[in-house]
Motif scaffolding. Structure first.
Motif, PDB file in Angstrom:
ATOM      1  N   ALA A  30       0.620  -1.253  -0.166  1.00  0.00           N
ATOM      2  CA  ALA A  30       0.097  -0.015   0.009  1.00  0.00           C
ATOM      3  C   ALA A  30       0.909   1.311  -0.061  1.00  0.00           C
ATOM      4  O   ALA A  30       1.697   1.446   1.087  1.00  0.00           O
ATOM      5  N   ASP A  31       0.555   2.041  -0.973  1.00  0.00           N
ATOM      6  CA  ASP A  31       1.642   3.193  -1.189  1.00  0.00           C
ATOM      7  C   ASP A  31       0.970   4.555  -0.888  1.00  0.00           C
ATOM      8  O   ASP A  31       0.003   5.024  -1.827  1.00  0.00           O
ATOM      9  N   PRO A  32       1.028   5.107   0.153  1.00  0.00           N
ATOM     10  CA  PRO A  32       0.442   6.507   0.622  1.00  0.00           C
ATOM     11  C   PRO A  32       0.930   7.379  -0.462  1.00  0.00           C
ATOM     12  O   PRO A  32       0.147   8.624  -0.333  1.00  0.00           O
ATOM     13  N   GLU A  33       1.791   7.345  -1.299  1.00  0.00           N
ATOM     14  CA  GLU A  33       1.946   8.540  -2.031  1.00  0.00           C
ATOM     15  C   GLU A  33       0.861   8.546  -3.130  1.00  0.00           C
ATOM     16  O   GLU A  33       0.684   9.620  -3.735  1.00  0.00           O
ATOM     17  N   GLU A  34      -0.069   7.575  -3.342  1.00  0.00           N
ATOM     18  CA  GLU A  34      -1.052   7.537  -4.038  1.00  0.00           C
ATOM     19  C   GLU A  34      -1.996   8.473  -3.659  1.00  0.00           C
ATOM     20  O   GLU A  34      -2.770   9.384  -4.045  1.00  0.00           O
ATOM     21  N   ILE A  35      -2.223   8.444  -2.165  1.00  0.00           N
ATOM     22  CA  ILE A  35      -3.138   9.441  -1.555  1.00  0.00           C
ATOM     23  C   ILE A  35      -2.667  10.915  -1.888  1.00  0.00           C
ATOM     24  O   ILE A  35      -3.362  11.973  -1.900  1.00  0.00           O
ATOM     25  N   GLY A  36      -1.373  10.895  -1.808  1.00  0.00           N
ATOM     26  CA  GLY A  36      -0.740  12.458  -1.844  1.00  0.00           C
ATOM     27  C   GLY A  36      -1.207  12.937  -3.128  1.00  0.00           C
ATOM     28  O   GLY A  36      -1.273  14.014  -3.349  1.00  0.00           O
ATOM     29  N   ASP A  37      -0.782  12.094  -4.094  1.00  0.00           N
ATOM     30  CA  ASP A  37      -1.213  12.346  -5.693  1.00  0.00           C
ATOM     31  C   ASP A  37      -2.693  12.896  -5.691  1.00  0.00           C
ATOM     32  O   ASP A  37      -3.023  13.844  -6.279  1.00  0.00           O
ATOM     33  N   LEU A  38      -3.514  12.033  -5.053  1.00  0.00           N
ATOM     34  CA  LEU A  38      -4.945  12.412  -5.117  1.00  0.00           C
ATOM     35  C   LEU A  38      -5.174  13.734  -4.355  1.00  0.00           C
ATOM     36  O   LEU A  38      -5.842  14.547  -5.002  1.00  0.00           O
ATOM     37  N   LEU A  39      -4.468  14.041  -3.347  1.00  0.00           N
ATOM     38  CA  LEU A  39      -4.609  15.370  -2.689  1.00  0.00           C
ATOM     39  C   LEU A  39      -4.118  16.377  -3.653  1.00  0.00           C
ATOM     40  O   LEU A  39      -4.901  17.517  -3.698  1.00  0.00           O
ATOM     41  N   ARG A  51       2.979  22.394  -0.835  1.00  0.00           N
ATOM     42  CA  ARG A  51       3.733  21.662  -1.682  1.00  0.00           C
ATOM     43  C   ARG A  51       3.955  20.396  -1.211  1.00  0.00           C
ATOM     44  O   ARG A  51       4.140  19.471  -2.064  1.00  0.00           O
ATOM     45  N   ASP A  52       4.083  20.184   0.120  1.00  0.00           N
ATOM     46  CA  ASP A  52       4.405  18.793   0.382  1.00  0.00           C
ATOM     47  C   ASP A  52       3.081  17.979   1.020  1.00  0.00           C
ATOM     48  O   ASP A  52       2.451  18.625   1.852  1.00  0.00           O
ATOM     49  N   TYR A  53       2.518  17.033   0.072  1.00  0.00           N
ATOM     50  CA  TYR A  53       1.327  16.568   0.752  1.00  0.00           C
ATOM     51  C   TYR A  53       1.261  15.878   2.185  1.00  0.00           C
ATOM     52  O   TYR A  53       0.417  15.940   2.695  1.00  0.00           O
ATOM     53  N   LEU A  62      -6.101   9.903   6.175  1.00  0.00           N
ATOM     54  CA  LEU A  62      -6.541   9.176   5.142  1.00  0.00           C
ATOM     55  C   LEU A  62      -5.352   7.922   4.913  1.00  0.00           C
ATOM     56  O   LEU A  62      -5.925   6.756   4.786  1.00  0.00           O
ATOM     57  N   THR A  63      -4.175   8.257   5.302  1.00  0.00           N
ATOM     58  CA  THR A  63      -2.939   7.072   5.092  1.00  0.00           C
ATOM     59  C   THR A  63      -3.344   6.078   6.133  1.00  0.00           C
ATOM     60  O   THR A  63      -3.488   5.065   5.943  1.00  0.00           O
ATOM     61  N   ALA A  64      -3.621   6.744   7.594  1.00  0.00           N
ATOM     62  CA  ALA A  64      -3.900   5.826   8.522  1.00  0.00           C
ATOM     63  C   ALA A  64      -5.107   4.935   8.069  1.00  0.00           C
ATOM     64  O   ALA A  64      -5.064   3.718   8.694  1.00  0.00           O
ATOM     65  N   ALA A  65      -6.106   5.631   7.800  1.00  0.00           N
ATOM     66  CA  ALA A  65      -7.326   4.969   7.653  1.00  0.00           C
ATOM     67  C   ALA A  65      -7.361   3.735   6.549  1.00  0.00           C
ATOM     68  O   ALA A  65      -7.703   2.690   6.654  1.00  0.00           O
ATOM     69  N   TYR A  66      -6.716   4.429   5.500  1.00  0.00           N
ATOM     70  CA  TYR A  66      -6.556   3.547   4.345  1.00  0.00           C
ATOM     71  C   TYR A  66      -5.581   2.121   4.557  1.00  0.00           C
ATOM     72  O   TYR A  66      -6.240   0.973   4.397  1.00  0.00           O
ATOM     73  N   ILE A  67      -4.748   2.290   5.217  1.00  0.00           N
ATOM     74  CA  ILE A  67      -3.489   1.114   5.585  1.00  0.00           C
ATOM     75  C   ILE A  67      -4.526   0.222   6.536  1.00  0.00           C
ATOM     76  O   ILE A  67      -4.365  -0.869   6.311  1.00  0.00           O
ATOM     77  N   VAL A  78       0.707  -5.989   5.347  1.00  0.00           N
ATOM     78  CA  VAL A  78       0.534  -4.726   4.554  1.00  0.00           C
ATOM     79  C   VAL A  78       1.752  -4.027   4.617  1.00  0.00           C
ATOM     80  O   VAL A  78       2.404  -3.385   5.605  1.00  0.00           O
ATOM     81  N   ILE A  79       2.498  -3.989   3.522  1.00  0.00           N
ATOM     82  CA  ILE A  79       3.630  -3.290   3.167  1.00  0.00           C
ATOM     83  C   ILE A  79       3.767  -2.102   2.898  1.00  0.00           C
ATOM     84  O   ILE A  79       2.979  -1.708   1.686  1.00  0.00           O
ATOM     85  N   VAL A  80       4.269  -0.932   3.496  1.00  0.00           N
ATOM     86  CA  VAL A  80       4.402   0.522   3.068  1.00  0.00           C
ATOM     87  C   VAL A  80       5.602   1.127   3.147  1.00  0.00           C
ATOM     88  O   VAL A  80       6.234   1.591   3.935  1.00  0.00           O
ATOM     89  N   PRO A  81       5.903   1.248   1.794  1.00  0.00           N
ATOM     90  CA  PRO A  81       7.421   2.018   1.443  1.00  0.00           C
ATOM     91  C   PRO A  81       7.052   3.304   1.543  1.00  0.00           C
ATOM     92  O   PRO A  81       6.410   4.079   0.436  1.00  0.00           O
ATOM     93  N   MET A  82       7.464   4.139   2.440  1.00  0.00           N
ATOM     94  CA  MET A  82       7.143   5.572   2.619  1.00  0.00           C
ATOM     95  C   MET A  82       7.883   6.243   3.542  1.00  0.00           C
ATOM     96  O   MET A  82       7.985   5.867   4.878  1.00  0.00           O
ATOM     97  N   THR A  83       8.839   7.369   3.039  1.00  0.00           N
ATOM     98  CA  THR A  83       9.516   8.131   3.976  1.00  0.00           C
ATOM     99  C   THR A  83       8.742   9.231   4.626  1.00  0.00           C
ATOM    100  O   THR A  83       7.873   9.970   3.962  1.00  0.00           O
ATOM    101  N   VAL A  84       8.805   9.211   5.880  1.00  0.00           N
ATOM    102  CA  VAL A  84       8.125  10.213   6.955  1.00  0.00           C
ATOM    103  C   VAL A  84       9.233  10.782   7.656  1.00  0.00           C
ATOM    104  O   VAL A  84       9.925   9.958   8.556  1.00  0.00           O
ATOM    105  N   LEU A  85       9.685  12.020   7.595  1.00  0.00           N
ATOM    106  CA  LEU A  85      10.759  12.580   8.294  1.00  0.00           C
ATOM    107  C   LEU A  85      10.412  13.512   9.452  1.00  0.00           C
ATOM    108  O   LEU A  85      10.900  13.504  10.331  1.00  0.00           O
TER     109      LEU A  85
END
Length: 192
Positions: A30-39, A51-53, A62-67, A78-85
């Protein structure tokens, strides 16, 4: 279980996610970048566009709910490849995921010189040098942000895998070894 793969941009998150997907039957990515693209698409042209979703509270919720929903629906990993800094963003997103079915936070670390070499060698869009260079430039710009987050909170919060001298297969083995105490079922059966 939810396996969140964090780390520097260009550290191998997508490669590890693909390896885990092959090794863990019934798992999904599950790639949360897709939620970012939607936003981004939805708010394009809006005066409150950011600038940064990840700066949108909606992205984190939405990411927490989706996953969480994907984990409940599939009953698998569920494997989530996503950088959160940002540590506050990570805490907000991870809090509901730390509940059932649970969250394992992995961080892929790469020595700065090795990260730079990997970024320079990457070709995200074969045949399209300008798009590939745009990705490389973004990764270079964010390398210092990752280093700051790694020192400030990420390495203390996550199970760290230093990928600097590892092949992708060795990174996968290190991740599975870390996950083994949780008795993950793999393509070879249950690993103990």
């Amino acid at each position: 279980m939810i396996i969140w793969i964090n780390g520097a941009f260009g550290s191998g998150k997508s490669t590890l996610a693909a390896g885990l997907l092959r090794a863990l039957p019934g798992s999904v990515v599950a790639d949360p970048e897709e939620i970012g693209d939607l936003l981004r698409r939805t708010l394009n042209g809006h005066p409150d566009k950011l600038r940064d979703y990840q700066d949108y509270p909606a992205w984190r919720r939405l990411t927490a709910a989706y996953i969480g929903e994907i984990a409940e629906y599939t009953g698998g990993h569920v494997i989530v490849p996503m950088t959160v800094l940002n540590p506050a963003y990570a805490a907000e997103t991870f809090a509901p995921l730390r509940l059932s079915p649970g969250l394992v936070h992995l961080a892929l670390h790469v020595d700065p010189d090795e990260l730079s070499a990997r970024i320079d060698a990457s070709e995200e869009y074969p045949g399209d040098e300008s798009r590939s260079e745009a990705v490389r430039a973004y990764r270079r710009r964010r390398a210092a942000d990752y280093a700051a987050a790694a020192t400030a909170w990420m390495h203390a919060d996550a199970h760290l895998i230093d990928t600097s001298a590892l092949t992708p297969e060795a990174v996968l083995d290190a991740a599975l070894t870390r996950l083994l105490p949780i008795h993950l079922a793999t393509a070879d059966g249950v690993r103990t």
